[in-house]
Design an enzyme around this catalytic site. Structure first.
Site, PDB file in Angstrom:
ATOM      1  N   CYS A  58       2.855   6.999  22.918  1.00 38.97           N
ATOM      2  CA  CYS A  58       3.894   6.183  23.526  1.00 38.97           C
ATOM      3  C   CYS A  58       4.211   4.904  22.779  1.00 38.97           C
ATOM      4  O   CYS A  58       5.132   4.198  23.130  1.00 38.97           O
ATOM      5  CB  CYS A  58       3.531   5.883  24.977  1.00 38.97           C
ATOM      6  SG  CYS A  58       3.716   7.356  25.978  1.00 38.97           S
ATOM      7  N   THR A 118      11.632  -7.143 -10.720  1.00 36.79           N
ATOM      8  CA  THR A 118      11.127  -8.491 -10.958  1.00 36.79           C
ATOM      9  C   THR A 118       9.893  -8.729 -10.100  1.00 36.79           C
ATOM     10  O   THR A 118       9.888  -8.402  -8.913  1.00 36.79           O
ATOM     11  CB  THR A 118      12.223  -9.522 -10.631  1.00 36.79           C
ATOM     12  OG1 THR A 118      13.311  -9.301 -11.525  1.00 36.79           O
ATOM     13  CG2 THR A 118      11.707 -10.942 -10.783  1.00 36.79           C
ATOM     14  N   GLY A 160       0.811  -1.212   0.000  1.00 39.44           N
ATOM     15  CA  GLY A 160       0.000   0.000   0.000  1.00 39.44           C
ATOM     16  C   GLY A 160       0.846   1.265   0.000  1.00 39.44           C
ATOM     17  O   GLY A 160       0.508   2.250  -0.654  1.00 39.44           O
ATOM     18  N   HIS A 199      -1.940  -7.812   2.595  1.00 35.24           N
ATOM     19  CA  HIS A 199      -1.892  -8.371   3.951  1.00 35.24           C
ATOM     20  C   HIS A 199      -3.004  -7.850   4.859  1.00 35.24           C
ATOM     21  O   HIS A 199      -3.135  -8.293   5.999  1.00 35.24           O
ATOM     22  CB  HIS A 199      -0.518  -8.145   4.584  1.00 35.24           C
ATOM     23  CG  HIS A 199      -0.256  -6.764   5.075  1.00 35.24           C
ATOM     24  ND1 HIS A 199      -0.259  -6.439   6.405  1.00 35.24           N
ATOM     25  CD2 HIS A 199       0.000  -5.614   4.414  1.00 35.24           C
ATOM     26  CE1 HIS A 199       0.007  -5.148   6.543  1.00 35.24           C
ATOM     27  NE2 HIS A 199       0.169  -4.626   5.345  1.00 35.24           N
ATOM     28  N   GLN A 232      -7.686  -0.173   3.772  1.00 35.54           N
ATOM     29  CA  GLN A 232      -8.535  -0.741   4.826  1.00 35.54           C
ATOM     30  C   GLN A 232      -9.910  -1.142   4.308  1.00 35.54           C
ATOM     31  O   GLN A 232     -10.643  -1.856   4.984  1.00 35.54           O
ATOM     32  CB  GLN A 232      -8.714   0.270   5.972  1.00 35.54           C
ATOM     33  CG  GLN A 232      -7.442   0.594   6.714  1.00 35.54           C
ATOM     34  CD  GLN A 232      -6.957  -0.550   7.600  1.00 35.54           C
ATOM     35  OE1 GLN A 232      -7.732  -1.415   8.010  1.00 35.54           O
ATOM     36  NE2 GLN A 232      -5.672  -0.567   7.889  1.00 35.54           N
TER      37      GLN A 232
END
Lengths: 399, 144
Positions: A328, A240, A74, A204, A182
């Site tokens: 964090c 490739t 993406g 994925h 998404q």
């Protein structure tokens, strides 16, 4: 307290590769390892597999196979769409319009282009995370060459009105790109029926392999290459081909886009039970993102008085994998730009938790999260000076 | 990403809770940064005989508070003042670079608590390096 159990609820980050997809890929890592650009038999078989996958990706979004270009994912698709259109259309203009809540794979290329002399407008969103089409109309100038608005947000799950936004761009002769990373498999997308000129997707996110994606480029769109080298992908994207990955993408997108309402109905029901379970049992919480126009698997909730990373660590100790928009975990010290853009105060944004469901999640998983999350939150609240202060103030109000 | 020591102090924090009638309190950080630390001390004959903390923050912030209170307990005020952020981080067997500011917060919390005690006793507060934690959030220290 450590449990053996793993409840994976971070499908917006990535999904497990479906065993059927792995089976489809496997021959192209072993016996059919040929380079699709070569002439002998095992290479021809690889070439045919790539073209069959291209047909599947095209069919999944209503495109022509000649309009599908395979990429490394993406991020590359987004970079290519934005930089490629920007440089190829410089004579027409230089202005780009996007939104404040795009993925960094869109925002950072845009910020880089600003340094190259392309002005960029970042449209605000409302409290639910929606782009207002009226804002897009106002932002467009004679110089505008590209509008890029995501189909659905990765953090808060809000689904944008891309058909309407695309129409505004098309009526003015401006290219419209959407990051649909998404949205594939969650929202029906048909580039034939919708005014979309470029669309990014990534395998994925829908049970395909990592490292493979595609960019749909409508016929006739002026776009420069991003990668220069060999003549692969009809001389538009050198390198490739990742044959096994491409085969996996083809199989995965076919799976994900067959009967979207049916496939997502069960997950949607789990999502609603999870969200309402959290909101009704844990006080001082709020749902982030649009209540209805949201991805069928996305729950994003802020918990006042606690910080997200410590929630993730405690959830992990119970075997629950989730995500947060707190600073964090990101390596920066600012909370998520998406949570800031929907107007959350910093301390509320720091206490956000994202749970994204997937095909392998069950009712028992939802029950389990609903049983451990209140413990996690109350344990952190017990040591939170903000919570303590709040309770002291409550006592004073009651007296 | 965290050492086992950090995880231990995060999962089993020492000295957590509010101290009733403390001799000194130091509150540092702010909700905007995503971390607030409150350190309470009880002092007898110039020695910290007890310490407690309350923290809103990430795993490193909670572990740093826990370790800081452990380190200052039993020390004289002069000794406790010398407990640096590096000492807190070292005792935790290291912190990721982006989390070093949590140990800075702990050091500032200790200083604030000690000076709160000194002020209440009518003593001159010791000079603090003000805003080191804030600088970490805004300055060049942000990108490790």
């Amino acid at each position: 307290m450590a449990e053996e159990r793993l409840v994976y609820m971070d499908h917006a980050a990535t999904t497990p590769t479906d065993p059927d997809v792995v089976r489809a890929m496997s021959p192209y890592l072993t016996e059919n390892f040929g380079n699709p650009s070569s002439l002998y038999r095992i290479a021809r078989e690889a070439r045919e597999a790539v073209e069959l996958a291209r047909q599947k990706v095209a069919a999944a979004i209503g495109a022509d196979p000649a309009e599908i270009y395979f990429t490394s994912g993406g991020t590359e698709a987004d970079n290519w769409a934005i930089k490629g259109v920007a440089f190829a259309n410089r004579r027409k203009g230089s202005h780009i319009v996007t939104s404040a809540i795009e993925h960094h794979a869109v925002l950072h290329p845009c910020q880089w282009l600003e340094k190259q002399g392309f002005p960029v407008t970042y449209l605000p969103v409302d409290a639910d995370g929606l782009v207002n089409p009226g804002d897009l109309e106002k932002a467009i100038t004679d110089e505008t060459i590209l509008v890029s608005i995501m189909a659905a947000n990765n953090e808060i799950g809000t689904i944008q009105p891309i058909a309407e936004l695309g129409r505004i761009a098309r009526e003015r002769g401006i290219y419209f790109h959407t990051d649909a990373v998404q949205a594939i498999g969650a929202v029906p997308i048909d580039v034939r029926a919708m005014p979309i000129d470029l669309l990014s997707l990534s395998a994925h996110k829908f049970y395909g392999p990592k490292g493979t994606g595609a960019l749909f480029i409508r016929k006739g769109v002026r776009i420069d290459n991003l990668l220069h080298g060999g003549g692969q992908e009809r001389k538009r994207r050198a390198s490739t081909e990742n044959v096994a990955g491409i085969v996996g993408l083809g199989r995965a997108i076919e799976r994900a886009t067959t009967d979207i309402p049916g496939r997502t109905a069960r997950i949607r029901a789990l999502r609603d039970r999870l969200a309402s379970g959290i909101l009704s049992t844990i006080p001082h919480t709020r749902l982030n993102g649009h209540p209805e126009l949201r991805l069928p698997n996305n729950v994003n909730i802020s918990f006042r008085f606690v910080e997200g990373e410590s929630m993730l660590l405690l959830l992990d100790s119970y075997g629950v994998a989730a995500s947060t928009g707190s600073a964090c975990t990101s390596g920066s010290l600012e909370p998520s730009h998406v949570l800031m853009a929907i107007g959350l105060p910093h301390e509320i944004a720091h206490g956000s938790l994202r749970l994204t469901l997937g095909e392998e999640n069950t009712d028992a998983d939802v029950d389990y999260v609903l049983s451990v999350l209140p413990k996690v939150v109350s344990r952190l609240r017990e040591m939170s000076p903000l919570y303590h202060q709040y309770r002291e103030e409550e006592k004073h109000v009651q007296q | 990403m965290y050492s086992s020591k950090v995880m231990d102090h995060f999962m089993n924090p020492r000295n957590v809770g509010v101290m009733e009638n403390p001799d000194g309190v130091g509150e540092v950080g702010n909700p905007v940064c995503g971390d607030i630390m409150k350190i309470f001390i009880r002092v007898e004959e110039n020695r910290i005989v007890d310490a407690k903390f309350m923290t809103f923050g990430c795993g490193a912030a909670i572990a740093s508070s826990s370790m800081a209170t452990e380190l200052i307990k039993g020390k004289t005020l002069e000794e406790a003042w010398e407990v640096s952020n590096a000492a807190v981080a070292e005792a935790l067997e290291g912190l990721p670079p982006v989390k070093m500011h949590c140990s800075v917060l702990a050091e500032e919390g200790i200083h604030k608590a000690i000076n709160d005690y000194r002020t209440k006793k009518g003593l001159e507060p010791w000079p603090e390096e003000r805003g080191a934690h804030h600088a970490l959030h805004t300055g060049e220290a942000e990108e490790p």
